[in-house]
Scaffold this active site. Sequence first.
Site, PDB file in Angstrom:
ATOM      1  N   SER A 256       0.847  -1.203   0.000  1.00 31.97           N
ATOM      2  CA  SER A 256       0.000   0.000   0.000  1.00 31.97           C
ATOM      3  C   SER A 256       0.872   1.239   0.000  1.00 31.97           C
ATOM      4  CB  SER A 256      -0.883   0.037   1.245  1.00 31.97           C
ATOM      5  OG  SER A 256      -0.181   0.628   2.340  1.00 31.97           O
ATOM      6  N   ASP A 257       0.320   2.367  -0.386  1.00 30.30           N
ATOM      7  CA  ASP A 257       1.046   3.612  -0.187  1.00 30.30           C
ATOM      8  C   ASP A 257       0.917   4.006   1.292  1.00 30.30           C
ATOM      9  OD1 ASP A 257       2.626   5.788  -0.573  1.00 30.30           O
ATOM     10  OD2 ASP A 257       1.560   6.540  -2.333  1.00 30.30           O
TER      11      ASP A 257
END
Length: 682
Positions: A256-257
Site C-alpha cells: 500500500s502507499d
Amino acid sequence: MGRIDRLIAEMTLAEKLGQLTMTAADYAVTGPVITPLSEDAIRSGTIGNLLNLYGAAPTRRIQKIAVEESRLHIPLLLGFDALHGHRTVFPIPLAEAGLFDPAAWESTARVTAEECAGDGLHMTFAPMLDVSRDPRWGRIAESPGEDSFVGSAFAWAKIRGFQNGSLADIGAVAACAKHYVAYGAVTAGREYSPTDMSEGMLREVYLPPFRAAVEAGVAAIMPAFTDLNDVPMTANAPLLRDVLRGELGFDGVIISDYHAVAELLNHGVAGDLAEAAALALKAGVDIDMMSDAYRLGLPVALQRNLVAMEDIDASVRRVLSLKERLDLFQDPYRRGRADTGMTAQSRALARAIGARALVLLKNDANVLPLAARKIAAIGPLADAGSEMRGPWGGAGRPEDCVSVLQGLTQTGLDVRHAPGVAIDGDDLSGVATALDLCADADAILLCLGEAALMSGEAASRAHLGLPGRQQDLADAVFEKAAGKPVIVVLFSGRPLAVPKLVSRAHAVLAAWFPGCEAGHAIADVLTGKVSPSGRTAVSWPRAVGQVPIFFGERPGGRPFNPNDHFTSHYSDLENTPLFPFGHGLTYGDFELSNLRALPGDPLTVKVDVENRGAHAAEETVFLFLNQKRPGVTRPLLELKGFEKIALRPSERGTITLTLPRPTGQAELFAGPNAASLLSVSI
Ligand code: BGC
C-alpha cells in the site's frame, strides 16, 4: 515441506501480520534510528518490514535483531524511495525521460541499485510510472511524462537496472512500480483528488507502463492513493486482483502507499479499521505501509468473517517469497557490507546524464554555446546547490551538489553573481545590485524557476508561472540588457507556462532538476563542451487554461480550422503548446528526408538524417502513427518509436525503426518532435 510452508505453519497470527506490516524508521539529525518500541516489535516478530532506514551499520544492527532475536528468525525487508538516485542524485525522472535513451535510463537505475544495496536496502519504491499530462500536479516531476509508450520503455529499462536480472544479485534491489493506476489524472491536477476515466483511456494510456513493468518482472507494485471511477485503488479488487494479478499475471507483492489503508475511512468506503484492512487485503494488498490497519484491524476482520486465514496466508506467502528471492534467508547481511558514497564514476555518470537531460528550448541567433567571457549569473537558482537535487533527493547530501555558479566558475569564465530576488516572496531590494552586475557583463545568465519542493508529492500548483517576484527580476534584466545576450536557465519539476519569459530571452535551457552534478552539466552545455540533446517528454502549455495538453488528442468532430469560427479553439489563446512533446534544440542543424516504410510485419521504417550544422550533435527522431479503426476515434498521433543518432558536421546517417504492422488504413509520421513531421501512408 519448503521453508515458506513451514514458516507459515509455525507463525502466530501476530507474526503473520508482522510480515504484512511496513513501518517507517525515524530519521534523527545524526542518522537513522529505530524507536525502542519498533525494536521490540521487530524482536517479537510483529514488524517484518521497514522503510526509510539506510546505511550499512544501522541496517545491519536492525537486521540482527530480526534474524537473531525474533522467534522465527525471519529477516526484515528494508525499502526506500530512490526515485532518481540514492547517494548519487541524477536528474528527476521527467528530465531523464527526455534522454529517450533506454540504455541510459538503465545505467542510472543500476548505479542507484548498487548504492541502495550498499546501504543495506532491499527494495526501492521506484520506478514511478504514472503517465501525467497535467503540470499542475507536482508529481509529474517523478514521472516519465505524458506518453504511454515512453512510460513503458522507461519501466523496462528501470526494472532491468534495479533488479539486474536476478533479485539474488548482491547489487540488485527489488523494484516497486507505482502508483497503480491513473494517479496522473487527478482532478484539476490537485494532489490526492479523485480520478475518472474511460476504460479505453485507462487501457491505452495509463495501464501500459504497468503492463510493461509486470512483463519486465517487477517485484512489487504500489497502488495509488486516489480513487478511480469511484473505487479507491487501495481497495480496487477489479483493478488489483482481476486486472493486475489475473489479466497481467502479476504474482509479486502489492504494497500500500503510506497510510493508504487507513485512508479508506476518509474515502468513505470503510466504517472502521477492520473493514479498511479487509477491503485492502481482499483486493490483493499484501503489505500495509504505515496504517497499522492490518495489525490492528485484521484480527477483528477475521472474527467478523470479513477475511479468511487463507487470505492472510496468501499475502504472507508472497512477502516471504520475495524475501527468499532476495536471498535474505540465506544471507540477511549480504547487502549493506559497507557504507557507500558517491564514486568518481557515479559522479561522471551524473554529469553526463545531467547534461543530456537538459532541453534547449530556444537559441536565437545561436547565442549558445557562449561566446562571452564575462558573465553575470543572476537569479535565485544560480547559487543553489541543494535545490539541484529536486523533490526526491534520496540519500544525496546537499553539500555534494554543484551549483551553476560553481560549475561555470570552474570553466575559467569570469562569473559574477547576484540573486536579485529569492525563489519565492516579495522582496525586490536585491534587484538593483543584480542590474549593476548586468551592466558590467558581456552576457547574462538568468537562473530562475521553482524550488525543489515546489514539485513532487503534495506540491500541486494552480499557477504555472515563475514563483515570487522572479518575473519582475527578469523584466528588469531584459530592460537593462540592451542587446546583450540573455540566457535563461530554467529549473522546475514541471513544464512552466512562461511565454513572456521565453519570448524575451535569447536562449532558454530547461534544466529541470539535474541532480548533484547540475553545475558541471549545465556548464558543459553552455560552453559547448557537450551539445544539448534532451527532448521534453511533456508538452509545455502557454497558459494553465490549456491544461491538460498533450500530443495524443483525438481529432474531435470540429478540429480547429482558422477559417471557421465553429471549430475547436480558445477565443483568447492559440491551441498549440508553447513547446510540443519532443521539442529540444541541439548545436547541430539536422535535416530529415526520405521517410519510407518497407513492407513486412513488423514494418521497417527508415529516415535519413543529415547534420548541416557546424557542431557535432545528437538528433532524436520520433515515429508516430495515426490509424483509423472502424467505429472508434483514434488519437491524431500515437508514439511508436524513437531513436537517436550522433552526427558530425556534414555527416549523414539513417535511422531505422520497426513497429508491428497496423491493420487497415494508417499514416506514419517521423520528425524531431510532435509538431514538425514528415509523413507516409502505409
Ligand atoms: C508516496 C510514495 C512513497 C511513500 C514512501 C508516499 O507518500 O506517495 O510514492 O513511496 O510515501 O515514502
